[in-house]
Each structure stands twice: as structure tokens, then as C-alpha cells.
Scaffold this motif. Structure first.
Motif, PDB file in Angstrom:
ATOM      1  N   ASN A 133       9.276  14.325  -1.773  1.00  0.00           N
ATOM      2  CA  ASN A 133       9.352  14.450  -3.229  1.00  0.00           C
ATOM      3  C   ASN A 133       8.917  13.205  -3.994  1.00  0.00           C
ATOM      4  O   ASN A 133       9.017  13.191  -5.222  1.00  0.00           O
ATOM      5  CB  ASN A 133      10.787  14.819  -3.639  1.00  0.00           C
ATOM      6  N   GLY A 134       8.482  12.173  -3.301  1.00  0.00           N
ATOM      7  CA  GLY A 134       8.062  10.955  -3.991  1.00  0.00           C
ATOM      8  C   GLY A 134       6.921  10.275  -3.268  1.00  0.00           C
ATOM      9  O   GLY A 134       6.221  10.879  -2.444  1.00  0.00           O
ATOM     10  N   THR A 135       6.739   9.010  -3.579  1.00  0.00           N
ATOM     11  CA  THR A 135       5.698   8.194  -2.960  1.00  0.00           C
ATOM     12  C   THR A 135       6.353   6.982  -2.311  1.00  0.00           C
ATOM     13  O   THR A 135       7.230   6.353  -2.911  1.00  0.00           O
ATOM     14  CB  THR A 135       4.675   7.712  -4.007  1.00  0.00           C
TER      15      THR A 135
ATOM     16  N   GLN B   2       0.824  -1.200   0.000  1.00  0.00           N
ATOM     17  CA  GLN B   2       0.000   0.000   0.000  1.00  0.00           C
ATOM     18  C   GLN B   2       0.860   1.254   0.000  1.00  0.00           C
ATOM     19  O   GLN B   2       2.062   1.214   0.265  1.00  0.00           O
ATOM     20  CB  GLN B   2      -0.889   0.004   1.252  1.00  0.00           C
ATOM     21  N   VAL B   3       0.225   2.379  -0.303  1.00  0.00           N
ATOM     22  CA  VAL B   3       0.915   3.672  -0.242  1.00  0.00           C
ATOM     23  C   VAL B   3       0.998   4.097   1.223  1.00  0.00           C
ATOM     24  O   VAL B   3      -0.014   4.210   1.912  1.00  0.00           O
ATOM     25  CB  VAL B   3       0.159   4.733  -1.059  1.00  0.00           C
ATOM     26  N   LEU B   4       2.221   4.332   1.689  1.00  0.00           N
ATOM     27  CA  LEU B   4       2.426   4.775   3.062  1.00  0.00           C
ATOM     28  C   LEU B   4       2.469   6.291   3.179  1.00  0.00           C
ATOM     29  O   LEU B   4       1.992   6.866   4.154  1.00  0.00           O
ATOM     30  CB  LEU B   4       3.726   4.191   3.621  1.00  0.00           C
ATOM     31  N   ALA B   5       3.079   6.941   2.202  1.00  0.00           N
ATOM     32  CA  ALA B   5       3.202   8.398   2.224  1.00  0.00           C
ATOM     33  C   ALA B   5       3.165   8.905   0.787  1.00  0.00           C
ATOM     34  O   ALA B   5       3.799   8.329  -0.096  1.00  0.00           O
ATOM     35  CB  ALA B   5       4.497   8.831   2.914  1.00  0.00           C
ATOM     36  N   VAL B   6       2.412   9.970   0.563  1.00  0.00           N
ATOM     37  CA  VAL B   6       2.240  10.488  -0.791  1.00  0.00           C
ATOM     38  C   VAL B   6       3.213  11.631  -1.079  1.00  0.00           C
ATOM     39  O   VAL B   6       3.818  12.201  -0.175  1.00  0.00           O
ATOM     40  CB  VAL B   6       0.793  10.982  -1.000  1.00  0.00           C
ATOM     41  N   TRP B   7       3.336  11.943  -2.346  1.00  0.00           N
ATOM     42  CA  TRP B   7       4.106  13.094  -2.809  1.00  0.00           C
ATOM     43  C   TRP B   7       3.443  14.355  -2.282  1.00  0.00           C
ATOM     44  O   TRP B   7       2.227  14.517  -2.365  1.00  0.00           O
ATOM     45  CB  TRP B   7       4.120  13.049  -4.334  1.00  0.00           C
TER      46      TRP B   7
END
Length: 257
Positions: A157-159, A134-139
């Protein structure tokens, strides 16, 4: 006789008054009957309303009038049916067709997320999720976010995609491996230049399965997931950035959530 005269003399006024009242009542009854008979005669010659209470019109055949009314009702019903037919039918797919993954919206990371799709190429996009988590932290773009590991505020600066330690990391896009470089807190960063000139940076990679200068396809194994010491407060994950010149792009907008 004198006694009778005295009685009549005393009651004479009352008797006269009663006689007048009786005469007035008789005249009233006669007047009412005359008016009723005249109305009955007029209704017989030129009726304006039938005994059923339905309205009729002088000079129009009742059967013709009934047919005309039925036609009017039928026309109104037809018009209503036509208006309903012109209304577009609802589609169950409309609710699910709202914002697509390329609409610019980003799913916020949540601890409630438990399952994520297996890393695979997005349909028709040519891109691949590098790992299955899963996505933990978004841009974050230009917005500063708090880094729990380093204890400061900075842009992200990224995902970040969750993964198991040692999980295979796949190339998110086809291109050329421009570099494999150790970058301090980010571990070994694999940089891939795609056909459109954008640079895709994957941190942190261990046991690299490619070398600098290799051409890779989307979904090809690059190596295994290592440790990012600069974000160690998060669970095991890889960090993906996309650079277009010197501008960071949102990876989720390209790959999909």
C-alpha cells in the motif's frame, strides 16, 4: 568468232542480271541523296532542334525561351526552400520532456540503482522525499505482490525508500502530526494530515523529534529511521503511505521518483 559467240551465249543471263543489280543500286543511291537534300532544305527553313541537342520551339526567340526556363527553375527552387523553412526545428529538450513524474508511470525498483538524489523538496510541489535512498518497492495498487518476510501475497500500500539505520526522516509534506503510534510489524508510525485532508503515514520512526498535534513543514525532521520487522527481508528502509479517505494513493505520483 564462233568461240566468242558461244561464250556470250552461255554467260548472257549472268551479265544481264549484273546489269540489273547495278542499275538498282544507282537508283537507290540517287533516292537517298534526294531525300537527304530535301531534309537538309527543310531543316534550314524551319529548324526543330539545334545542333547542341537542346529543344527549340518554332516562332519563339531562343533567348526569350532560355530566360523563361531559368525563371521556372528559380521558382521551383524558391518553393522547395519555403517548404523546408516551414518544418519545425527539432529541440534537444523534446527527448527529455516525455513522461513527467506526475504522468502516472512509476519507476520499478531495481538493484542496479546505486545513487538517488538527496532528500529535498520537489520543485514547486511542496513535497519532500523523506529519506535520500532509492525506491526499493513501489505501491502496487490492487495487485498482490509477494512479501518475502511474511511469505504471503498481499497488496503493497505504499512505497519503500532505502536509507541507513538511524538516518534522519523528514516530513514529506506540511501538515499536522495526527498520531505517533506503535503498530506491530510496522514499528512507530507517524501520521501527518495535510491541508487537503490526506493522511501521510511514515513507518518506522524512532527517537521522534515531534509530538502529536505539532504543525510541521515539508522537510522538517520527524525522527530517525528504525526497523520494519514486517519487511525485514529488504535492506534498511522506511515505508510511506498516503491515504485519501479510505483509498491508498501512490506516493511516487505525488512526490516524484
Amino acid at each position: 568468232m564462233e568461240h566468242i559467240r558461244n561464250f556470250l551465249r552461255g554467260k548472257g543471263f549472268v551479265l544481264a542480271l549484273l546489269a540489273c543489280v547495278a542499275a538498282a543500286a544507282a537508283v537507290g543511291v540517287w533516292a537517298v541523296r534526294t531525300v537527304r537534300d530535301q531534309m537538309a532544305e527543310d531543316l534550314g527553313k524551319n529548324p526543330s532542334q539545334s545542333i547542341t541537342g537542346e529543344e527549340t520551339f518554332p516562332g519563339i526567340d531562343p533567348e526569350i525561351q532560355q530566360d523563361t526556363e531559368e525563371q521556372l527553375w528559380e521558382q521551383e527552387s524558391t518553393s522547395a526552400a519555403q517548404s523546408v523553412a516551414d518544418v519545425p526545428e527539432s529541440s534537444s529538450s523534446g527527448a527529455s520532456s516525455g513522461a513527467s513524474s506526475g504522468s502516472g508511470s512509476v519507476s520499478e525498483p531495481s538493484e542496479l540503482q546505486t545513487e538517488s538524489p538527496i532528500a529535498s523538496a520537489s520543485a514547486g510541489s511542496g513535497y519532500t522525499r523523506p529519506v535520500s535512498g532509492q525506491v526499493l518497492a513501489v505501491w502496487s495498487g490492487d495487485e498482490l505482490v509477494y512479501n518475502e518476510t511474511l511469505g504471503d501475497w498481499r497488496t503493497h500500500n505504499g512505497t519503500d525508500y532505502a536509507c541507513k539505520a538511524g538516518e534522519d526522516v523528514l516530513a514529506p509534506v506540511a501538515g499536522t502530526v495526527e498520531s505517533l503510534t506503535a503498530e506491530g510489524n510496522w514499528g512507530v508510525v507517524a501520521s501527518i494530515r495535510d491541508a487537503e485532508g490526506r493522511l501521510w503515514r511514515i513507518s518506522a520512526l524512532e527517537d521522534a523529534a515531534v509530538q502529536q498535534g505539532d504543525a510541521v513543514t515539508s522537510g522538517q525532521k520527524l525522527g530517525q529511521a528504525g526497523t520494519i520487522t514486517g519487511e525485514s527481508a529488504l535492506e534498511s528502509h522506511i515505508h510511506l503511505e498516503v491515504l485519501d479517505g479510505d483509498k491508498y494513493l501512490d506516493p511516487v505520483k505525488l512526490i516524484g521518483s
